[in-house]
Design a protein around this motif. Sequence first.
Motif, mmCIF file in Angstrom:
data_model
loop_
_atom_site.group_PDB
_atom_site.id
_atom_site.type_symbol
_atom_site.label_atom_id
_atom_site.label_comp_id
_atom_site.label_asym_id
_atom_site.label_seq_id
_atom_site.Cartn_x
_atom_site.Cartn_y
_atom_site.Cartn_z
ATOM 1 N N ILE A 19 -46.976 -45.539 37.182
ATOM 2 C CA ILE A 19 -47.127 -44.157 37.645
ATOM 3 C C ILE A 19 -46.109 -43.256 36.953
ATOM 4 C CG2 ILE A 19 -46.863 -42.622 39.639
ATOM 5 C CD1 ILE A 19 -48.025 -44.976 41.318
ATOM 6 N N ARG A 22 -46.975 -42.499 33.254
ATOM 7 C CA ARG A 22 -48.273 -41.873 33.024
ATOM 8 C C ARG A 22 -48.089 -40.455 32.496
ATOM 9 N NH1 ARG A 22 -52.524 -42.803 37.584
ATOM 10 N NH2 ARG A 22 -52.322 -44.859 36.697
ATOM 11 N N GLU A 23 -48.892 -40.096 31.533
ATOM 12 C CA GLU A 23 -48.809 -38.758 30.952
ATOM 13 C C GLU A 23 -49.725 -37.815 31.722
ATOM 14 O OE1 GLU A 23 -49.632 -36.810 26.620
ATOM 15 O OE2 GLU A 23 -48.700 -38.789 26.696
ATOM 16 N N TYR A 24 -49.180 -36.702 32.129
ATOM 17 C CA TYR A 24 -49.945 -35.722 32.889
ATOM 18 C C TYR A 24 -50.045 -34.431 32.100
ATOM 19 C CZ TYR A 24 -49.375 -38.812 36.859
ATOM 20 O OH TYR A 24 -49.418 -39.891 37.697
ATOM 21 N N GLU A 25 -51.168 -33.768 32.235
ATOM 22 C CA GLU A 25 -51.369 -32.476 31.584
ATOM 23 C C GLU A 25 -51.473 -31.415 32.663
ATOM 24 O OE1 GLU A 25 -54.646 -32.554 28.879
ATOM 25 O OE2 GLU A 25 -54.011 -34.464 28.016
ATOM 26 N N ARG A 27 -52.675 -28.253 34.782
ATOM 27 C CA ARG A 27 -53.998 -27.700 35.065
ATOM 28 C C ARG A 27 -54.180 -26.418 34.255
ATOM 29 N NH1 ARG A 27 -57.424 -28.313 39.474
ATOM 30 N NH2 ARG A 27 -55.849 -29.543 40.537
#
Length: 58
Positions: A19, A22-25, A27
């Motif tokens: 977690i 993890r790569e998040y972009e 919104r």
Amino acid sequence: MATREVDIPDLPLPSWEEIQIREYEPRQRDHLVLDTAVVGVHEAVATIQRAQTAHTGR
């Protein structure tokens, strides 16, 4: 230590390390909010469909 229960058989949960890496972009659009205390089912569905069409163009 916090734990989670899986309610879907055989669904593996990610580890805390997975977690964290993890790569998040961010919104790119506003989120859709429907107040079901004010909006009926048919109007809610129509609103969702309009938002989806606006987002995808189809």
